[in-house]
Design an enzyme around this catalytic site. Structure first.
Site, PDB file in Angstrom:
ATOM      1  CG  HIS A  43      43.911  36.539  40.652  1.00 36.41           C
ATOM      2  ND1 HIS A  43      43.817  35.204  40.353  1.00 36.41           N
ATOM      3  CD2 HIS A  43      43.732  36.634  41.993  1.00 36.41           C
ATOM      4  CE1 HIS A  43      43.592  34.512  41.453  1.00 36.41           C
ATOM      5  NE2 HIS A  43      43.535  35.358  42.470  1.00 36.41           N
TER       6      HIS A  43
ATOM      7  CB  CYS B 219      43.901  37.911  45.399  1.00 39.46           C
ATOM      8  SG  CYS B 219      43.292  36.284  45.908  1.00 39.46           S
TER       9      CYS B 219
ATOM     10  CG  ASP C 230      46.307  32.871  43.744  1.00 37.87           C
ATOM     11  OD1 ASP C 230      47.460  32.539  43.412  1.00 37.87           O
ATOM     12  OD2 ASP C 230      45.286  32.260  43.388  1.00 37.87           O
TER      13      ASP C 230
ATOM     14  CB  CYS D  80      39.875  35.120  41.952  1.00 41.03           C
ATOM     15  SG  CYS D  80      39.916  35.398  43.741  1.00 41.03           S
TER      16      CYS D  80
ATOM     17  NE  ARG E  97      47.318  30.720  41.128  1.00 39.44           N
ATOM     18  CZ  ARG E  97      46.151  30.322  40.600  1.00 39.44           C
ATOM     19  NH1 ARG E  97      46.153  29.528  39.550  1.00 39.44           N
ATOM     20  NH2 ARG E  97      45.013  30.731  41.126  1.00 39.44           N
TER      21      ARG E  97
END
Length: 210
Positions: free
Chosen positions: A99, A43, A45, A102, A47
């Site tokens: 994750h 992803c 993302d 999400c 993080r």
């Protein structure tokens, strides 16, 4: 200058100096070769940084990231990454890594409109449609959300395994394993979803199970 990113250049120089002091040959060696054994499809993302999560150095993981780690058979960007990784780099492992928590999964599960991204989220809504009875049977909202994150990863593992790139690699006897993982931002741990596919026979069996 309010829009200056000089602090990032400064951090870059400090990082490069630190790496060079620890290993003077690191950048020279890195510039001459790229031989990763792993392709990470994750992803976007911020993080979820691929190298850091598995504590590997630059050059050890080939990475593709998008919203909610989706693999679409018409996405030439993703397919090109897979093709280069499999045919040129000869990676041995493809990890599809979702994750928990999400935002893409959450957006796909609600009824709100999100603009252009709704076209991309349609692929995740299809995952929900395929597993609607299971997902809807989970009473706890948090657990239901987590399960959708896992199911999305499992579907994308199937998509990777069904791609002509991966199928042809197996037909040619190339060692290649496709894994499905889910990462927890809360504790930093990866969960193996136990959906690894390593052969054409595995791919067919997993397709029938989903």
């Amino acid at each position: 200058m309010p829009n200056s990113l000089n602090h990032l250049f400064q951090k870059n120089r400090e990082w490069a100096e630190k790496v060079n002091s620890e290993d003077p040959d690191f950048f020279e060696t890195l510039s001459k070769q790229q031989k990763p054994e792993y392709l990470w499809i994750g992803c976007a993302d911020s993080r979820v940084p691929a190298n850091q999560i598995v504590d590997l150095l630059p050059g050890e993981v080939f990475v593709h990231r998008n919203i909610a780690n989706v693999v679409v058979h018409t996405d030439l960007n993703c397919l090109s990454v897979i093709q280069f990784a499999v045919d040129v780099l000869k990676v041995k492992h493809i990890m599809v890594v979702g994750h928990y928590g999400c935002g893409g999964i959450k957006a796909a599960m609600d009824a709100a409109e999100h603009g252009l991204i709704d076209n991309w989220l349609r692929h995740i809504k299809d995952v929900y449609r395929l597993h609607k009875s299971e997902v809807d049977s989970i009473a706890d909202e948090h657990q239901r959300f987590d399960r959708m994150c896992e199911l999305n990863v499992m579907e994308q593992v199937s998509h990777v395994s069904q791609s002509s790139i991966v199928q042809n690699a197996w037909k040619n006897g190339q060692e290649l394993h496709v894994h499905g993982w889910c990462y927890s931002i809360n504790n930093g741990h990866i969960t193996d979803l136990d959906v690894t596919v390593s052969t054409l026979e595995d791919a067919e069996r997993k397709l029938n199970e989903l």
